[in-house]
Design a protein around this motif. Structure first.
Motif, short mmCIF file in Angstrom:
data_model
loop_
_atom_site.label_atom_id
_atom_site.label_comp_id
_atom_site.label_asym_id
_atom_site.label_seq_id
_atom_site.Cartn_x
_atom_site.Cartn_y
_atom_site.Cartn_z
N PRO A 105 0.68 -0.95 -0.19
CA PRO A 105 0.26 -0.11 0.40
C PRO A 105 1.02 1.13 -0.19
CG PRO A 105 -0.44 -1.38 2.13
CD PRO A 105 0.35 -2.03 1.62
N LEU A 106 2.26 1.26 0.92
CA LEU A 106 2.98 2.20 0.69
C LEU A 106 3.16 2.72 -0.52
CD1 LEU A 106 4.85 2.21 4.25
CD2 LEU A 106 2.94 3.56 3.61
N LYS A 107 3.84 2.06 -1.67
CA LYS A 107 4.21 2.32 -2.36
C LYS A 107 3.24 3.47 -3.81
CE LYS A 107 3.35 -1.44 -5.69
NZ LYS A 107 3.15 -2.44 -4.82
N PHE A 108 2.32 3.49 -3.97
CA PHE A 108 0.89 4.27 -4.34
C PHE A 108 1.11 5.36 -3.73
CE2 PHE A 108 -0.12 -0.01 -5.58
CZ PHE A 108 0.14 0.29 -6.81
N ARG A 109 1.99 5.91 -2.56
CA ARG A 109 2.04 7.21 -2.35
C ARG A 109 2.95 7.69 -2.33
NH1 ARG A 109 -1.17 5.25 4.12
NH2 ARG A 109 -3.32 5.20 3.12
N ALA A 110 3.73 7.30 -2.40
CA ALA A 110 5.00 8.10 -2.09
C ALA A 110 4.97 8.69 -3.70
CB ALA A 110 6.61 6.91 -3.23
N PRO A 111 5.75 9.92 -3.88
CA PRO A 111 5.98 11.25 -4.98
C PRO A 111 6.42 10.40 -6.38
CG PRO A 111 6.94 11.41 -3.42
CD PRO A 111 7.25 10.05 -2.69
N GLN A 112 5.44 10.47 -7.18
CA GLN A 112 6.47 10.48 -8.69
C GLN A 112 5.09 8.68 -9.35
OE1 GLN A 112 6.94 12.62 -10.91
NE2 GLN A 112 7.29 14.29 -8.60
N VAL A 113 5.20 7.98 -8.09
CA VAL A 113 4.63 6.61 -8.30
C VAL A 113 3.66 7.01 -8.54
CG1 VAL A 113 4.04 4.40 -7.46
CG2 VAL A 113 6.68 5.94 -6.63
N THR A 114 3.20 6.13 -9.93
CA THR A 114 2.31 6.01 -11.17
C THR A 114 1.86 4.72 -11.13
OG1 THR A 114 2.82 5.68 -13.08
CG2 THR A 114 3.31 7.86 -12.64
N LEU A 115 0.57 4.88 -11.44
CA LEU A 115 -0.49 3.35 -11.08
C LEU A 115 0.05 2.33 -12.95
CD1 LEU A 115 -2.53 1.18 -10.52
CD2 LEU A 115 -3.68 2.22 -12.34
N PRO A 116 0.60 2.38 -13.57
CA PRO A 116 1.77 1.35 -14.02
C PRO A 116 2.96 1.13 -12.72
CG PRO A 116 0.90 2.78 -15.26
CD PRO A 116 0.51 3.69 -14.64
N ILE A 117 3.73 2.30 -13.37
CA ILE A 117 4.63 1.96 -12.44
C ILE A 117 4.46 1.42 -10.71
CG2 ILE A 117 6.68 2.96 -10.43
CD1 ILE A 117 6.37 5.19 -12.43
N GLY A 118 3.65 1.38 -9.85
CA GLY A 118 3.64 0.72 -9.51
C GLY A 118 3.18 -0.68 -9.52
#
Length: 143
Positions: free
Chosen positions: A28-41
């Protein structure tokens, strides 16, 4: 404590720690990181969960082998529940999640998947089974 008891206790607790760290903290935390888009996550998640599931299969195999060398009672029940849930996740839930992430990574506007909620529910049950199994293994060792 027998060797089988030591192995199963360690494996169940390390397995639990990995599930808690990856599924309930990293995911869940990786999607809250700045610049992390859905495809990157999703791309990161696929790599991380593929690695986690590979290690989990190894832990499941070690657990089954350890169960063959000692009588564990409730530990065996909890451990088998965790192994069966892992198998269900890999065989029935992950393929649906993979299809959706493939579509998103290909640029399609894929709808959210109910498979994600099934995976989370199974992950909660698996974590509880691993915790109970580990505690029972410790109690068996000191008894």
């Amino acid at each position: 404590m027998s060797s089988a008891q030591a192995v199963i206790t360690a494996v169940l607790f390390v397995w639990l720690g990995m599930v808690l760290a990856i599924s309930f903290l990293e995911a869940p935390l990786k999607f809250r990181a700045p610049q992390v888009t859905l495809p990157i996550g999703l791309g990161i998640g696929r790599l991380v969960f593929r690695a986690l599931n590979t290690v989990e299969v190894g832990f499941a195999a070690i657990t089954v082998v350890a169960l063959l060398f000692a009588s564990f009672g409730g530990v065996a029940v909890a451990a088998v529940i965790a192994v069966v849930i892992l198998a269900a996740q890999l065989l029935f839930v992950r393929p649906g999640l993979t299809r959706r992430s493939d579509a998103v990574l290909a640029g399609e506007d894929a709808p959210r998947s109910n498979a994600h909620f099934a995976y989370i529910a199974l992950e909660v049950i698996k974590a509880i089974a691993l915790l109970v199994g580990g505690i029972l293994a410790l109690l068996d060792a000191v008894a």
